[in-house]
Write a protein that holds these residues in place. Structure first.
Motif, PDB file in Angstrom:
ATOM      1  N   ALA A   6       0.830  -1.206   0.000  1.00 47.05           N
ATOM      2  CA  ALA A   6       0.000   0.000   0.000  1.00 47.05           C
ATOM      3  C   ALA A   6       0.863   1.253   0.000  1.00 47.05           C
ATOM      4  O   ALA A   6       0.665   2.171   0.784  1.00 47.05           O
ATOM      5  N   ALA A  11      -1.024   1.565  -4.496  1.00 46.91           N
ATOM      6  CA  ALA A  11      -2.219   2.402  -4.444  1.00 46.91           C
ATOM      7  C   ALA A  11      -2.581   2.949  -5.814  1.00 46.91           C
ATOM      8  O   ALA A  11      -3.759   3.000  -6.185  1.00 46.91           O
ATOM      9  N   ARG A  32      -1.226   0.850   8.579  1.00 47.71           N
ATOM     10  CA  ARG A  32      -1.674   1.986   7.766  1.00 47.71           C
ATOM     11  C   ARG A  32      -0.907   2.003   6.450  1.00 47.71           C
ATOM     12  O   ARG A  32       0.222   1.502   6.380  1.00 47.71           O
ATOM     13  N   PRO A  33      -1.485   2.617   5.433  1.00 42.59           N
ATOM     14  CA  PRO A  33      -0.774   2.710   4.148  1.00 42.59           C
ATOM     15  C   PRO A  33       0.400   3.676   4.217  1.00 42.59           C
ATOM     16  O   PRO A  33       0.522   4.481   5.138  1.00 42.59           O
ATOM     17  N   GLN A  35       3.717   3.430   4.727  1.00 39.26           N
ATOM     18  CA  GLN A  35       4.612   3.405   5.877  1.00 39.26           C
ATOM     19  C   GLN A  35       6.071   3.193   5.500  1.00 39.26           C
ATOM     20  O   GLN A  35       6.950   3.304   6.339  1.00 39.26           O
ATOM     21  N   ALA A 137       2.085  10.327   1.085  1.00 43.11           N
ATOM     22  CA  ALA A 137       1.134   9.565   1.906  1.00 43.11           C
ATOM     23  C   ALA A 137      -0.300  10.031   1.668  1.00 43.11           C
ATOM     24  O   ALA A 137      -1.230   9.215   1.634  1.00 43.11           O
ATOM     25  N   GLU A 138      -0.483  11.334   1.482  1.00 44.26           N
ATOM     26  CA  GLU A 138      -1.825  11.838   1.184  1.00 44.26           C
ATOM     27  C   GLU A 138      -2.303  11.337  -0.178  1.00 44.26           C
ATOM     28  O   GLU A 138      -3.475  11.011  -0.347  1.00 44.26           O
ATOM     29  N   ASN A 141      -3.352   7.708   0.236  1.00 44.45           N
ATOM     30  CA  ASN A 141      -4.667   7.619   0.883  1.00 44.45           C
ATOM     31  C   ASN A 141      -5.791   8.037  -0.055  1.00 44.45           C
ATOM     32  O   ASN A 141      -6.860   7.418  -0.051  1.00 44.45           O
ATOM     33  N   HIS A 142      -5.550   9.047  -0.870  1.00 45.59           N
ATOM     34  CA  HIS A 142      -6.554   9.455  -1.853  1.00 45.59           C
ATOM     35  C   HIS A 142      -6.865   8.298  -2.804  1.00 45.59           C
ATOM     36  O   HIS A 142      -8.029   7.984  -3.055  1.00 45.59           O
ATOM     37  N   LEU A 144      -6.361   5.076  -2.339  1.00 44.02           N
ATOM     38  CA  LEU A 144      -6.956   3.921  -1.649  1.00 44.02           C
ATOM     39  C   LEU A 144      -8.407   4.177  -1.242  1.00 44.02           C
ATOM     40  O   LEU A 144      -9.118   3.228  -0.915  1.00 44.02           O
ATOM     41  N   ASN A 145      -8.832   5.423  -1.252  1.00 45.98           N
ATOM     42  CA  ASN A 145     -10.217   5.748  -0.896  1.00 45.98           C
ATOM     43  C   ASN A 145     -11.130   5.848  -2.113  1.00 45.98           C
ATOM     44  O   ASN A 145     -12.242   6.364  -2.002  1.00 45.98           O
ATOM     45  N   PHE A 151      -8.638  -1.491   1.368  1.00 44.88           N
ATOM     46  CA  PHE A 151      -7.327  -1.652   2.003  1.00 44.88           C
ATOM     47  C   PHE A 151      -7.467  -2.501   3.259  1.00 44.88           C
ATOM     48  O   PHE A 151      -8.388  -2.316   4.053  1.00 44.88           O
TER      49      PHE A 151
END
Length: 174
Positions: A6, A11, A32-33, A35, A137-138, A141-142, A144-145, A151
């Motif tokens: 991730a 991602a 968490r993704p 990392q 990282a942002e 997360n974008h 993966l959402n 995830f």
């Protein structure tokens, strides 16, 4: 699709496949993704300059310009932190004439303080006009959402094995 990892690569693959209608499961050994290296506070993006404008050079230029437009949209919409106003490269070699100005351009010495501060030395410099920085990282997360992407953290994969037409992912305990 089952995607292992991730970070930026996993991602982005999951988000791209999800846009094409795939359902994606992303597994990562961390809770968490982003990392690993994708968790750096900032990542630079820019193209490369090639002396000869061959197929490889045109491909990487097109990819860099496309990526910059995607990142710029995310930054402008405040979905991801970053800036896409260009990226300075000091001590640059002379630029080939075939480059479009929206990709890279040489800086006149008088422009250097605008990019590098009032005390910038007089060095050769260029600007990747489509370059900038983004919070990796942002961005992870974008991606993966996105709809179709799921995830699952704390799921380290120790081996994969083909079982007939499908692949299987195994934890350390099988």
């Amino acid at each position: 699709a089952l995607i292992i990892g991730a970070g930026l690569a996993g991602a982005s693959a999951a988000a791209a496949l999800a846009r094409m209608g795939w359902r994606c499961t992303v597994l990562d050994g961390h809770s968490r993704p982003a990392q690993g290296a994708s968790g750096n506070p900032a990542g630079l993006f820019h193209g490369t300059v090639h002396a000869v404008d061959g197929a490889h050079a045109r491909f990487t230029r097109a990819a860099a310009l496309y990526a910059a437009s995607c990142y710029r949209s995310l930054i402008d919409e405040r979905r991801v932190s970053g800036a896409a106003e260009g990226l300075l490269r000091a001590n640059a070699d002379p630029l080939p004439a075939h480059l479009p100005p929206d990709y890279a351009r040489a800086l006149h010495p008088d422009e250097l303080p605008l990019w590098a501060g009032a005390h910038a030395s007089r060095v050769s410099a260029m600007v990747y006009a489509g370059g900038g920085w983004i919070a990796p990282a942002e961005l992870v997360n974008h991606w993966l959402n996105q709809p179709g992407v799921n995830f699952h953290g704390d799921r380290p994969v120790h081996r994969i094995q083909r079982g007939g037409p499908q692949w299987q992912a195994f934890s350390a305990d099988g």
